[in-house]
Design an enzyme around this catalytic site. Structure first.
Site, PDB file in Angstrom:
ATOM      1  CG  HIS B 327      96.340  14.819 -21.808  1.00  0.00           C
ATOM      2  ND1 HIS B 327      95.445  13.814 -21.481  1.00  0.00           N
ATOM      3  CD2 HIS B 327      95.716  15.602 -22.713  1.00  0.00           C
ATOM      4  CE1 HIS B 327      94.321  13.998 -22.165  1.00  0.00           C
ATOM      5  NE2 HIS B 327      94.455  15.071 -22.928  1.00  0.00           N
ATOM      6  CG  ASP B 360      90.680  18.445 -21.299  1.00  0.00           C
ATOM      7  OD1 ASP B 360      91.355  17.841 -22.143  1.00  0.00           O
ATOM      8  OD2 ASP B 360      90.608  18.099 -20.097  1.00  0.00           O
ATOM      9  CG  HIS B 419     103.985  -2.838 -64.920  1.00  0.00           C
ATOM     10  ND1 HIS B 419     103.028  -3.816 -64.897  1.00  0.00           N
ATOM     11  CD2 HIS B 419     103.757  -2.067 -63.812  1.00  0.00           C
ATOM     12  CE1 HIS B 419     102.259  -3.643 -63.822  1.00  0.00           C
ATOM     13  NE2 HIS B 419     102.687  -2.586 -63.158  1.00  0.00           N
TER      14      HIS B 419
END
Lengths: 429, 429
Positions: B327, B360, B419
């Protein structure tokens, strides 16, 4: 050959559950050794890196941990021009795709007068682990580094082991092309430790991405928290859904392209056509005969390959969602319709002309994708993995007055009177 | 009292590095016990849950693992009406904020004729861990469950320990309000195991979120891979930047609101005004005298609190980015300007009228935020944490012809001929 399951057979639920529960990785317990290596690098920094690299990679990196710009240029000079050109095309296409993933910021004021939103920012420094030896792929360097570049990460640090002092020049060329800022010749858990904790030579990063062996995976798991990590990659997988319109030889080639990666790779064909299944099996056996990595591919197909026959293609959807394949190829009449009904897949390849290998190299989307059923909860690598979001909140005096009492009520109810007071003191309550 | 550092003092870099490196958590080594518990639940399911809950929580849950709708209704009936109303307001505001986080899908066709993009989908089932006892917060239930709801998660499963068969009614009310689908009275590592592996009573989920003690954290770390997890949360933190325009009593209240969480919480004030610093210290000592959780708050402030005096507020920016606070409150003349220069913070609270406690509870943004410097690489909880992205790729015959040669070149260069062949077979190359 691969196991064949019939979705209408009475034993199918059990057989399918067994397929789902298959452990394809020997989870080597290297955790104790990794713990020791991490502690050693944390304590002794470069000295530990040099010693461990000498012992484990048989390579003396004293005074030459960092790969120089001159070495990069020399490496690039020996690369095949067609491969370099292909990398350049891949880079351009990967960048164009990922540029669309850049997130937008938000800031708004609601009816209560509260201003809020969020802001995205790039991670300041990212580490990219690149395996050495046979699993060292230039395409993976692009796929890991370019989203970070697009995100705006100012410092991208690559680590790559150089066993017996050998390096893949094309990997270095890819790193240079992608704009990697620093490259160090160190691998294993010791490289992860250096990236996470930093040493005199290697400044620490905030997040580590890239595939690696059991040591690298265990080290990433351990440093998670100190730094961010990407997913822990498992063996690669493909699930192909096809109907009788599909070309069996093409499907067989696609299954083998996956199987050649690793004996633990998994290839699954789901179809409503037993005839197609037979044809694919025959084509696969035929193509195996001339595949350079036939031994690996054959083992993968034998041990983990599966063909599932479903009564209708609709019945494939819940099976796909349960398997949550890394790669999903859909080669059916209405591929888009079927694709829209799938919830869990890392990447979807639509239609007959989209072999997965296009996506591995030059399609545009990322080829770093969630394996081992983790597409149930995770996404392929992207720009967001190299950014983070900061939320923003601003109350005016009036909006604090409007919302304050509810915050006070909840703070009090939670026994956090200091929380309540930090609001009430501003409202003279 | 808290340590005071002067950014202009010769010893500052060392002192600041010490502050940064501070370990605020005793990392209890519970890993071995957690491993045993996970294996037990994986092997014996409900029977293990019942036994462990009886032993560890002194609660017999035989035949009553799941909390019934009738129990929820009864719990809600005993909650204080003002707290229920506050929860309802919080719910509405949290939903409105998070609704803006819903991502958009993308599908486009580029100049080469390749169609590509991605699709977001909700995770099918999510587990929410809610701690029991004193750290059981109804607000956290909303903050964890509502983003999942907004994401469209169809099944949200909550687990909560009920030591001595006690439950916090407001936690159940919050779960009901948030639309949690199932609630089980089980906690600890055994609850994490049940969510990850499933039992006869509790079907498995794909991702587990929510805070918990050392056992829960260790269990989440261990099941990571089998399921997704959110961050491992550490003790909470606030960093307040203020100049002489700030109200010292309000700042002191905000510091104490953070400190009262936990003796390991960390509160830092950064200011260019030594006078303000003195006033805040005095106000804090004064307010402590009447704070119910004074013992906890005082210990936090004494052991981990810090005041840093900077010559100019500009000098605060690199300190903030290094600390990467969970915070960040900015109470200065030009709060927005300073905020724009910060890279690393979980959430920013702007101006004198935005105490963190508003965030909060009822602000709207999420209060689940990255701790312990992880805002360098991680974001607060949000809607994206409950969704995953599937990439989509579709080549036309022409675009495969255009891109194919580059894919073949790279497949060949990487030694993956299978591939290359999966492309060349379609091009008759």
């Amino acid at each position: 050959m691969a196991i064949r399951l019939d979705a209408q057979a009475p034993g199918f639920p059990t057989a399918f559950a067994t397929l789902l529960g298959q452990k394809r990785e020997v989870s080597e317990d290297v955790d104790e050794r990794v713990r020791t290596i991490l502690a050693d690098v944390a304590a002794r920094g470069d000295a530990a890196l040099i010693e461990l690299t000498s012992r484990l990679d048989r390579c003396d990196v004293t005074g030459r941990l960092r790969i120089t710009e001159a070495e990069l240029a020399r490496a690039e000079a020996v690369c095949p021009p067609d491969a370099l050109a292909a990398l350049a095309l891949a880079k351009q296409r990967i960048e164009a795709y990922h540029a669309r993933q850049r997130p937008t910021d938000e800031l708004f004021t609601d009816d209560a007068g509260v201003t809020m939103g969020w802001r995205w920012s790039a991670i300041a420094a990212v580490g990219l682990y690149v395996p050495g030896g046979t699993a060292s792929y230039p395409s993976s360097v692009l796929m890991n580094a370019l989203p970070a570049k697009v995100a705006g990460v100012p410092r991208i640090v690559m680590v790559v082991p150089t066993p017996d002092d050998t390096l893949n020049p094309l990997v270095l060329a890819a790193a240079r092309l992608a704009g990697v800022n620093e490259i160090y010749r160190v691998g294993g858990a010791q490289a992860v430790a250096a990236l996470a904790y930093g040493t005199a030579t290697i400044a620490p990063v905030a997040k580590i991405v890239g595939p690696g062996n059991a040591y690298v995976a265990a080290a990433k798991r351990r440093v998670f928290g100190t730094v961010g990590i990407d997913m822990i990659a498992g063996p690669s997988e493909v699930l192909i859904v096809a109907d009788e319109t599909a070309n069996p030889a093409w499907l067989a080639a696609d299954l083998l392209a996956q199987a050649e990666h690793d004996e633990a790779a998994q290839c699954i064909l789901v179809t409503d056509s037993p005839t197609l299944a037979d044809e694919v099996e025959r084509a696969l056996a035929h193509q195996l005969a001339t595949l350079p990595r036939a031994a690996i591919a054959a083992a993968s197909w034998r041990d983990y390959g599966a063909i599932v026959i479903v009564p209708h293609l609709d019945d494939a959807v819940p099976l796909i969602d349960a398997i949550a394949p890394e790669h999903l190829e859909i080669e059916t009449r209405d591929a888009e319709v079927l694709a829209a009904r799938v919830r869990n897949a890392g990447a979807i390849f639509l239609g007959a002309h989209t072999p997965e290998a296009i996506g591995d190299y030059v399609g545009g989307p990322n080829h770093v994708l969630p394996t081992a059923r983790s597409a149930r909860h995770a996404s392929g690598l992207g720009v967001l993995d190299f950014m983070k979001r900061t939320s923003i909140l601003k109350c005016s005096p009036d909006s604090l007055r409007a919302l304050g009492p509810a915050a006070i009520a909840l703070g009090t109810a939670e026994g956090l009177d200091g929380h309540a007071r930090s609001v009430s003191i501003r409202l003279n309550l």
